[in-house]
Structure formats: C-alpha cells, structure tokens
Design an enzyme around this catalytic site. Structure first.
Site, PDB file in Angstrom:
ATOM      1  N   GLU A   1       0.109 -29.190  20.368  1.00 26.32           N
ATOM      2  CA  GLU A   1       0.131 -29.105  21.837  1.00 26.32           C
ATOM      3  C   GLU A   1      -0.102 -27.696  22.389  1.00 26.32           C
ATOM      4  O   GLU A   1       0.656 -27.235  23.242  1.00 26.32           O
ATOM      5  CB  GLU A   1       1.450 -29.669  22.373  1.00 26.32           C
ATOM      6  CG  GLU A   1       1.738 -31.076  21.881  1.00 26.32           C
ATOM      7  CD  GLU A   1       3.054 -31.655  22.406  1.00 26.32           C
ATOM      8  OE1 GLU A   1       3.804 -30.920  23.072  1.00 26.32           O
ATOM      9  OE2 GLU A   1       3.321 -32.848  22.151  1.00 26.32           O
TER      10      GLU A   1
ATOM     11  N   GLU B   1       0.623 -40.447  16.679  1.00 24.32           N
ATOM     12  CA  GLU B   1       1.950 -40.741  17.246  1.00 24.32           C
ATOM     13  C   GLU B   1       1.902 -41.922  18.207  1.00 24.32           C
ATOM     14  O   GLU B   1       2.553 -41.916  19.254  1.00 24.32           O
ATOM     15  CB  GLU B   1       2.497 -39.510  17.999  1.00 24.32           C
ATOM     16  CG  GLU B   1       2.514 -38.240  17.178  1.00 24.32           C
ATOM     17  CD  GLU B   1       3.180 -37.060  17.890  1.00 24.32           C
ATOM     18  OE1 GLU B   1       3.839 -37.267  18.922  1.00 24.32           O
ATOM     19  OE2 GLU B   1       3.034 -35.938  17.395  1.00 24.32           O
TER      20      GLU B   1
HETATM   21  C1  XIL Z   1      10.010 -36.168  19.839  1.00 29.52           C
HETATM   22  C2  XIL Z   1      11.035 -36.929  19.012  1.00 29.52           C
HETATM   23  O1  XIL Z   1      10.614 -38.259  18.871  1.00 29.52           O
HETATM   24  C3  XIL Z   1      12.390 -36.849  19.658  1.00 29.52           C
HETATM   25  O2  XIL Z   1      13.373 -37.439  18.832  1.00 29.52           O
HETATM   26  C4  XIL Z   1      12.748 -35.392  19.939  1.00 29.52           C
HETATM   27  O3  XIL Z   1      13.960 -35.335  20.633  1.00 29.52           O
HETATM   28  C5  XIL Z   1      11.663 -34.720  20.736  1.00 29.52           C
HETATM   29  O4  XIL Z   1      10.421 -34.840  20.055  1.00 29.52           O
HETATM   30  N1  XIL Z   1       5.062 -35.231  20.727  1.00 29.52           N
HETATM   31  C6  XIL Z   1       5.371 -34.764  19.477  1.00 29.52           C
HETATM   32  C7  XIL Z   1       6.622 -35.191  18.822  1.00 29.52           C
HETATM   33  O5  XIL Z   1       4.546 -34.067  18.865  1.00 29.52           O
HETATM   34  O6  XIL Z   1       7.137 -34.212  17.957  1.00 29.52           O
HETATM   35  C8  XIL Z   1       7.675 -35.603  19.824  1.00 29.52           C
HETATM   36  O7  XIL Z   1       8.784 -36.128  19.117  1.00 29.52           O
HETATM   37  C9  XIL Z   1       7.107 -36.601  20.789  1.00 29.52           C
HETATM   38  C10 XIL Z   1       5.954 -36.009  21.553  1.00 29.52           C
END
Ligand code: XIL
Length: 399
Positions: A171, A288
């Site tokens: 990101e 994701e």
């Molecule tokens: C999220 C997790 O799922 C949560 O448990 C945590 O509190 C915050 O991060 N993009 C990403 C992930 O790259 O690492 C994130 O994961 C969700 C959004």
C-alpha cells in the site's frame, strides 16, 4: 460394489436417515455441480479445482483461530494450496520491542504448510500500518535504514527458501498525499527514508530470500472509477519505474477487497492492471479477496449469499482471463474471523455479521465457495512454465 453418492442419495431419499442428514450432505443449498462432484473435499476442494488450471487457492490465516481450532486447521489442509499469515508477520506483532522478534505463530504456520504440502506467502515487510508503539520513539532518520534492512534480513532469512512470495511493500500509493508520483508521503517509512525505501526493501528482500517472488501489494485499484483509476495508474507507473531501474520485482498483488453493492463495476481497469503487469513480465496474485456485504439491504441470508457469490463470480471471471494471474487468496477462509466482522468496519448494519468468505461461521461452504470453484473450472489452464502451481521462480525448489 461401490455405491456412487448419487445412487446412495436415491436410496436414502425420503427415509428418516435422509431427514436427519445435515443440509449440506443432502445437497441442499448446494449448487448442482457440488452434488455431482459428490464432495467438497479431495477432488472437490478449492485447491484441486484450482490446481487443474495451474492455479493456487489460498487464504489468510488468523493465528489465534489456527492455534485454538482443530476444525479450522483441518479446513485449511483440505481446501488450500497456499496460506498467508493474517497478522503475525507484521511489525506490531513480530517486533514486541526494538531488539526482539516473536516468531512462534509464523513458525508454526510455516511448519504446518510444509507438513501439508502448502505454499506460504509472506505478508509483509513494509507497511505504513501495524507500526509498533515503540517505533516512533526509537526509529529516526539516522537509524531507519538499518532497522528496515535488519528486519528484512532477519525475517526473510529465517524463512529463506520456504516462501512462495513476499509482499515486500504494501500500500505505498496514496493519491490524496498530493505527490505527482502518487506515493504515500505520510507513511512513516517515506517520512524517514524518502521514496527510496521501496527499492531498498526490494533489493534487501532479494538478497535475503532469492527464491521468493517479490510482490508489490495494493488495494483500491480494482473498480472502474476515477479515484481507483488514478491509483491504478500510479501503481503501474511505480512498477514500471522499478523495472526500468532494475529493482528486483516479480509480481503484483491485487488485494481485491470488494463490495457486494457498488455503483461502479470492474472489468476495464482490471484488464488494464493485468496487462500492465504482464507487459513488465510480472505475475499477478489476487491476494486478499473478500466481499463486504455490510450495505446489502436485505437481511435474508440466502439472498445475501447469492449477491456475494455473484460478485465473486463476476470478479474472478474477469481477473482469471489473464494467464498471468497465478493465485487466488481470500482474506480469511471462514466468516467466523473475517476482519470485516470487526465492529468499526460494519457501518450500515453494525449488528449483523458479514458473510464475505467461502465458508460460513460454521465452516459450511457458502455460495461463494461454489462460485470460486466454478470460476477456477472456467479459467484457461496456466502453462506449467508460466508458474501457477509449480510456482514460477520457485519451480522445483518448494516442497
Ligand atoms: C488486517 C487484518 O485482517 C486485521 O486483523 C488487522 O487488525 C488489520 O489488518 N490490507 C492488508 C491486510 O494488507 O494486512 C489487512 O489486514 C487488511 C487490509
């Protein structure tokens, strides 16, 4: 004589045994293909359907659920060919203090994956979030480079040869920060090291684990609208610039956190992304995926699932058109522990649990599971030399 499942169903239908069978076994709420395949495990699993097309099927793994729930571990082993730790490789979890590392959860997932012949993604080395509380008081412009390099060497080195792909930088684009190149200047890493932190992280990662596919992972680049179009453009420009500067880079991760209800569609932008990455010789991973159904009007579960599954189908159909897409991972496997079920994310229906993933909270396959399998089935076979289940750079070296 071996009785086929269909034959067995015919024999028991109408009997008391049938009425007592759980819905799933009876084939209710299950698409016809599932009944024909007879099972959702083995040859019917997500990983088997994906592998038939040279694809990997995976999910993010919540460390607590993994530790405490044998049923969850069984589901992982049955369904997936690749896993990624949801949080335990992030700085705030892995680095309790500036001097120490806490590898227990990551170690046990990597070991589990090895035992079950699964691949592992590493997530992540560099992110503007999940920064530990000690960071601000300890890391400064003088020592930031050493912190970053030491971290990547230590963590990358520990799992060297065992990681399919690392999200090296996560990101890094944020258009609202106002830079011409779209870089997120509000990231602590940018503030400390300037834009050079990205190349530094990738070069260090390559040295630490030369076999891992080095991935740039981004979100908010999926939909066909102006905002995401700008972010998509900046992402591709970053990848192009890195390649031009010979920065080691192997893949683009498209996070794919999408919505069940959106005024915008996807298609054109996704094609542009895939093609752009492919032109640079990169693989593409859906890293994701989940479908946020918070804003769906109806409370009817079957209807909500139908809508969510439809979005899975549309999205995966579109993205899997490109043979450069080698892996599809969802962010979690079961609705039981989706991050979308944390309170502050549920805004429209805060009292209602979301159903964004292929398995529901009881680990029964939801309509999204069947949509995923259908999309894998429909996808063109990825050539072995393209990577896919054989893993690109990793061919012959992992498992
Ligand atoms: C999220 C997790 O799922 C949560 O448990 C945590 O509190 C915050 O991060 N993009 C990403 C992930 O790259 O690492 C994130 O994961 C969700 C959004």
């Amino acid at each position: 004589m071996r009785v086929t499942r269909r034959e067995l169903m015919r024999q028991v239908a109408g009997s008391a045994v049938f009425a007592a069978m759980p819905r799933l076994l009876r084939g209710e709420g299950v698409s016809p293909s599932a009944v024909d395949n007879g099972t959702i495990t083995g040859a019917g699993s997500l990983k088997a359907h994906a592998a038939a097309r040279g694809l990997l099927a995976g999910c993010a793994v919540n460390a607590r659920l993994f530790r405490e729930d044998e049923g969850f571990r069984k589901l992982l082993a049955e369904q997936y060919s690749i896993v990624v730790p949801e949080n335990c490789l992030k700085w705030n979890i892995l680095r309790p203090t500036a001097e120490t590392y806490s590898f227990t959860d990551a170690d046990s997932l990597v070991e589990f994956a090895e035992t079950h012949g699964m691949k592992v993604r590493g997530h992540n080395f560099v992110w503007h979030e999940a920064i530990p509380s000690w960071f601000a008081g300890t890391v400064n412009k003088e020592n930031a480079q050493k912190f970053l390099v030491d971290h990547i060497r230590t963590v990358g080195g520990r799992y060297k040869g065992k990681i399919h792909s690392w999200d090296v930088v996560n990101e890094a684009i944020w258009i609202k920060d106002g830079r011409a190149d779209g870089l997120r200047s509000s990231s602590p890493w940018f503030e400390l090291l300037g834009p050079g932190y990205i190349d530094l992280a990738f070069r260090t990662a390559r040295e630490a684990d030369p076999k891992a596919l080095l991935t740039y992972n981004e979100y908010g680049i999926e939909y066909d609208n102006d905002e995401e179009g700008k972010k998509r453009g900046a992402t591709l420009a970053l990848l192009r610039r890195m390649k031009a500067d010979n920065v080691p880079l192997d893949a683009l991760g498209i996070q794919s956190h999408i919505k069940a209800t959106s005024k915008d569609g996807f298609g054109k932008g996704l094609t542009e992304l895939r093609e752009g990455a492919k032109a640079l010789g990169l693989q593409v991973f859906v890293t994701e995926m989940d479908v946020n159904d918070d804003a769906v009007g109806t409370d009817d579960v079957a209807e909500r699932d139908r809508i969510v599954a439809g979005v899975y189908r549309d999205y995966l159909t579109k993205i899997l058109e490109g043979p450069e897409v080698k892996a599809v991972l969802t962010w979690g496997a079961t609705d039981k522990n989706s991050w979308l079920n944390t309170r502050n994310i549920r805004k429209v229906h805060p009292e209602r649990l979301q159903r964004p993933l292929p398995f529901d909270a009881d680990y029964a396959p939801a309509s999204a599971f069947f949509a995923m399998r259908e999309c894998f089935d429909k996808a063109k076979k990825r050539a072995a030399e393209d990577g896919g289940s054989l893993g690109g750079r990793n061919t012959g070296l992992l498992h």
